[in-house]
Design an enzyme around this catalytic site. Sequence first.
Site, mmCIF file in Angstrom:
data_model
loop_
_atom_site.group_PDB
_atom_site.id
_atom_site.type_symbol
_atom_site.label_atom_id
_atom_site.label_comp_id
_atom_site.label_asym_id
_atom_site.label_seq_id
_atom_site.Cartn_x
_atom_site.Cartn_y
_atom_site.Cartn_z
ATOM 1 N N HIS A 172 -6.311 3.280 -4.139
ATOM 2 C CA HIS A 172 -5.650 3.802 -5.565
ATOM 3 C C HIS A 172 -5.481 2.339 -6.389
ATOM 4 C CE1 HIS A 172 -2.418 2.472 -2.961
ATOM 5 N NE2 HIS A 172 -1.572 2.334 -4.158
ATOM 6 N N ASP A 229 -2.711 0.526 -8.860
ATOM 7 C CA ASP A 229 -1.113 0.920 -9.138
ATOM 8 C C ASP A 229 -0.658 1.211 -10.366
ATOM 9 O OD1 ASP A 229 -0.677 0.360 -6.511
ATOM 10 O OD2 ASP A 229 -0.018 -1.659 -6.763
ATOM 11 N N HIS A 255 -7.024 -0.708 -3.729
ATOM 12 C CA HIS A 255 -6.389 -0.872 -2.398
ATOM 13 C C HIS A 255 -6.037 0.237 -1.782
ATOM 14 C CE1 HIS A 255 -3.129 -1.376 -5.130
ATOM 15 N NE2 HIS A 255 -2.298 -1.131 -4.225
ATOM 16 N N ARG A 311 4.810 -0.016 11.375
ATOM 17 C CA ARG A 311 4.437 -1.179 10.489
ATOM 18 C C ARG A 311 5.403 -0.909 9.273
ATOM 19 N NH1 ARG A 311 1.650 -0.920 5.327
ATOM 20 N NH2 ARG A 311 -0.073 -2.539 5.339
#
Length: 689
Positions: A561, A563, A633, A643
């Site tokens: 996508h 931002d 990204h 994570r």
Amino acid sequence: MTGILLLTLWVCSCCCSDGGEMFKPFDLLYEEGIQAYYRNDWHSVIHYMEEATRSYRQQRKFQLGCRLQCERQHEFQEGAEPVSSSFSVILKRAHCIQQCESRRMAPASLYRVSEDISQQFHRRTVYNYLQLAYYKLNELNKAAEAAHTFFLANPEHMEMRESLEQYKQMEGVKESHFIDREMRRYMEAFNIGLKQYDEEQYALAIDSFEEALTQYWLAETECRALCQGPQHFDANSYPAGTYHLYELIADHYIQVLQCEHDCVRELATRAGRLSPIENYLSMHYDFLQYSYFRVHNYEKALEATKSFLLIKPTDEDMLENLAYYQSVLEGQGDMERITPRQDLVWFMKRYQLEKEVLLSVSTDLGFLYLDPINWTVSGTKSEDETNSDRPIQPQEEKVKEPEMPIGQKKKMKKKAERGLQEGGPLLYAQVKLVLDSNQLNGSQRVLLDHVITPRECGELYQLASSISMAGDGYRGKMSPHTPNERFEGATVYKALMHGYEGRIPLHRARLFYDVSEKARKIIQSYFMLNSTLYFSYTHLVCRIAIEGQQDNRNDLSHPIHADNCLLDPDANECWKEPPAYTYRDYSAILYLNGDFEGGEFIFTEIDAKTVTASVKPECGRLVGFSSGEENPHGVKAVTRGQRCAVALWFTLDPLFRELERIKADEVVELITLEQRLDEKLIVNPRDEL
């Protein structure tokens, strides 16, 4: 347990409204629909889910009816004893509401639902079940309708985005089938008016904008009525504990007042959005004044102009319009009789009074008040506002057409002419430049190491473990991007409030705040920005691989996508329109650990397939980049472990500053002030001699 559930279902099936209509709580119907879904009983899924939506609306209708009725029956009387009379009215109104709702629906214990179920309906999850059930039964028009309704409230749901594209290609599905079943009537009328305005059908646009205002004031009344009742706002947890009855009552009604005061923000916020439409209410009068101008109704145009200036008294374009209309109407009668609209005058007076009360509370009780709208509304006029009251000489320039509002589809402008730069100082000696844009095969990209120390990584990791909640920041979604991972997060304001209240170590919450500020300064300096970079959202987030669901995964932890625009890989375009966060300019992710499998951050071409760079997370590593179409990204699947990272988004537009960050700034100021006072109160041992 089964017996209790059956008893509850039996009791509720007997509940009737005043008119004898059967009324069953929507949460029970919703649960029945889910059970039918697991049985693959698609007809029952549709029956129960449709009934649940009907019951949800009916409960709201009953609550509104009772609260408005009781408000009319028990009004505050002018000239009565202020305290005793008001308290008596409050108690009578509360009793009236309780009796009315119990009579129309059932005892309160049967129709109150959990916060989780309320969130499910707020997020329109019911329509996700409906679209699948309708699809299974080959009712594609209804499936497309349900899918569209769900997607508007969940624009980041990539699977539904793909399903909608598939529906568009199916035979028998028309563009007219993609309607929003939950569209608010005032927004629908306003959108119709915008279309007519754009087509220069000004007479029709006037009717639509006037209808939008009529429906808006009705919705505003209903929104305020729904604020009555139990309150559960974390933002109203005052630092000082209050236990006396009168203090608890005051605390409750301050929360009710803020909820009512905040309706102006709620009504301007579309489904699936966190931020309201900028200047939403004032835009109605802006479009009306120009539309009336185009049909030569200058008196109405002047009325709309004066109404707009009640909200934005220093707007230069509208002040010029005011002067123009006054010059046109000069000599045609007393222009003083043309006044701002009375419903808006009343609204502004009430809004100002509520603001003064809430500001007083914020001073006395440490309550963090934030004006819901960017209006210039104050008890005393500023110099500019005072000057704006003076008569203005007519201008030769004609009325300016107002700019189109936020929300219309516009192709994202290319950034080639923006003169982008990078390579500025990193500000901190230990921070190391690892890769620049050229090495990352793109534009406006940077990879840095040693932004924070291993000790700081550990502190923030512990902070995430202690305060993160499922989907926090994404309205409670357990997994907003993939069902194969658990998604947990926390905002900077929440962390500081937990620290202030002693629920977590305060130094960890303050570290979260300070580290995010450090990242902001580095990004602003490295990309050599000439204006201030503001926070638009800050999120401490962890993605956790769910055991037993990692075999043969082919999805991403976070799909590709951009931002600040909607990525359209097929057209090689990125559309800068909602639901994208169009005001975001730069983004950054600061990693806290690397002891997990998968989870690499990747940049791609605009086709969302060709990977141009990959970043392996590790403690203290930061990847920063501009937020537009030049930097699509995503995140590869996290297949084992947890994570954690601090995700940051920034804007160059101060109007879109993160509201929680502003409140966090105030908490930090309060903490700093108290620490200084504590230092002054430390007794010198010599003073005791």
